[in-house]
Scaffold this active site. Sequence first.
Site, mmCIF file in Angstrom:
data_model
loop_
_atom_site.group_PDB
_atom_site.id
_atom_site.type_symbol
_atom_site.label_atom_id
_atom_site.label_comp_id
_atom_site.label_asym_id
_atom_site.label_seq_id
_atom_site.Cartn_x
_atom_site.Cartn_y
_atom_site.Cartn_z
ATOM 1 C CG HIS A 26 -1.891 -1.117 1.206
ATOM 2 N ND1 HIS A 26 -3.426 -0.808 0.986
ATOM 3 C CD2 HIS A 26 -1.827 -2.473 1.258
ATOM 4 C CE1 HIS A 26 -3.864 -1.942 1.013
ATOM 5 N NE2 HIS A 26 -2.959 -2.959 1.039
ATOM 6 C CG ASP A 136 -4.941 2.258 1.696
ATOM 7 O OD1 ASP A 136 -4.010 1.993 1.029
ATOM 8 O OD2 ASP A 136 -5.920 1.540 1.894
HETATM 9 C C1 UDX Z 1 -0.542 -6.689 0.022
HETATM 10 C C2 UDX Z 1 -1.555 -7.730 -0.120
HETATM 11 O O1 UDX Z 1 -0.784 -8.923 0.080
HETATM 12 C C3 UDX Z 1 -1.780 -7.812 -1.595
HETATM 13 O O2 UDX Z 1 -2.594 -8.775 -1.733
HETATM 14 C C4 UDX Z 1 -2.425 -6.361 -1.996
HETATM 15 O O3 UDX Z 1 -2.873 -6.522 -3.270
HETATM 16 C C5 UDX Z 1 -1.596 -5.556 -1.673
HETATM 17 O O4 UDX Z 1 -1.081 -5.269 -0.428
HETATM 18 P P1 UDX Z 1 1.988 -7.948 -0.951
HETATM 19 O O5 UDX Z 1 1.555 -9.064 -0.321
HETATM 20 O O6 UDX Z 1 3.127 -7.257 -0.319
HETATM 21 O O7 UDX Z 1 0.859 -6.702 -0.631
HETATM 22 O O8 UDX Z 1 1.991 -7.848 -2.458
HETATM 23 P P2 UDX Z 1 2.327 -6.832 -3.699
HETATM 24 O O9 UDX Z 1 0.864 -6.039 -3.732
HETATM 25 O O10 UDX Z 1 2.472 -7.820 -4.880
HETATM 26 O O11 UDX Z 1 3.401 -6.013 -3.329
HETATM 27 C C6 UDX Z 1 4.544 -6.287 -2.915
HETATM 28 C C7 UDX Z 1 5.584 -5.203 -3.620
HETATM 29 O O12 UDX Z 1 6.672 -5.525 -2.985
HETATM 30 C C8 UDX Z 1 5.450 -4.948 -4.944
HETATM 31 O O13 UDX Z 1 5.593 -3.683 -5.368
HETATM 32 C C9 UDX Z 1 7.046 -5.827 -5.195
HETATM 33 O O14 UDX Z 1 7.703 -5.054 -6.422
HETATM 34 C C10 UDX Z 1 7.853 -5.235 -3.999
HETATM 35 N N1 UDX Z 1 8.675 -6.416 -3.715
HETATM 36 C C11 UDX Z 1 8.433 -7.797 -3.782
HETATM 37 C C12 UDX Z 1 10.105 -6.123 -3.936
HETATM 38 O O15 UDX Z 1 10.609 -4.961 -4.103
HETATM 39 N N2 UDX Z 1 11.101 -6.912 -3.813
HETATM 40 C C13 UDX Z 1 10.528 -8.272 -3.342
HETATM 41 O O16 UDX Z 1 11.786 -9.098 -3.312
HETATM 42 C C14 UDX Z 1 9.426 -8.602 -3.355
#
Ligand code: UDX
Length: 481
Positions: A26, A136
Amino acid sequence: ASSGDGGAGGRRSRRVLMFPLPFQGHITPMLQLADVLRSHGGFDVTIFQSAVNDADRPARHPAAAAAGYRFVTVGAGVAAALAETVPSKGTNSDFAGIILRMNELLRAPFEDSLREVLAEDAGGDDTPAPPCLVVDSTLRGMQEVASRLGVPTLSLRTGGAACLVAYMAVPELSDKGVLPPPSRDPLQLDMPLTELPPLRLRDMLFSATSTHATMAACFECIIESIRCSSGVIFNTFDDLESSELQKIAGGLSVAVYAIGPLHKISAGLESSLLTQDRSCLEWLDNLEAESVLYVSFGSLASMDADELLETAWGLANSRVPFLWVIRPNSVVQGSGSQQEQVSLPDGFEEATRGRGMVVSWAPQQDVLRHRAVGGFWTHNGWNSTLESICDGVPMMCRPQFADQMINARYVEEVWKVGFQLEGKLERGVIQAAATKLLRMEEGREMRRRAKHFKDRAAVSTENGGSTKAAISMLVDLIKSL
Ligand code: UDX
């Protein structure tokens, strides 16, 4: 600070206040939006950050502070209580309950902080135009506070439009007795939802530990927040989700701004909460085009020790080159405790030497953009899903909670840029899936479709494109509020 006039004559720029939910998935899109609003609208930006998770951001991100972004910490007095809301059980956390609790805890401290910020603007010759708040969509409590203090609000929905359409249907599905599912019988969970094709009942489960009542209350909070705002901003683009965006505009009678993919139009303001290991990019440089499987499950999802073992051997046996992110604390032991340092099975390193790399956090957007990457094994958080699509990378999907099942279903059934790994995670299944995605015609077909969306996303951000037009309308709206 920026020098634009914000449409307010000789006065200082209109200030845009922002409040992200304090989790990686987020924070990232909110900071990307901050950059877009500043560069396209000349607005000054102040970012509220809650005293949990990202509280030391200005110290760790001097570039953002130096670039003129101001950070205001909210809730320092309730930091200990807030710390308890950080998901601690990985995938098994009660995410809906956490969001509701965070709203309760932050409401009063936010009111104090907002009053202080508003008081700074009062008086003087260069009084700026009154600020607006981009909040948000999960932080309904903050939106109510802002409205009470006369601050207009915009809602940032960090998930996809399809997900919100599904959440909007929950009251009707509950009235009909479809939700909560009467049992967890797999056959019943596979039942298609005629109200929401192509979703199935299992795609609506949100989290294994949130009750239906908590989940429904959380969705209501999101929907009310959007309904009561001057507009809702989505990190998506028209060619990907046009019919879902229309359903939202009609169903909630709200102005909708689809201004994604944000990571392709913002200047990349540092937003990572963990340190990214950039050495993997050099490692990728030596590998063949579209040959590598990137494996990462975002910032919150977890796996157990058995799944870790199966994943390791599935990747090793596939013979496919891979870059695997194992986040600290992302492996949950039988006792429920999380291991900071993960040990991979004996023999794994030798079996994958030269074609496998494991890091604890990657520069994901750069990885997905790298020519060597040909597939992404993802949990389908919305940011990961969109980042993959916009770089033309097809996916194998293993969603775990929240919107991830809905996103994965769209990846498989609507956009046809990937497929799901369902059932128990076993090495043979992983091996076959990696081979299909990277080495077989089916995978190549999915990659071609992903590249089509990559091109459409690029067109949307050019002059005359839908995203470019939506940004311009959004800037006009903010100036008029
Ligand atoms: C959370 C919820 O789990 C997700 O379902 C919702 O849509 C948004 O909030 P998250 O699980 O962290 O997010 O997943 P995601 O939305 O994919 O965001 C992860 C972020 O971390 C991405 O922007 C990705 O680029 C970043 N990331 C991930 C990194 O920079 N490095 C990594 O090794 C893994």
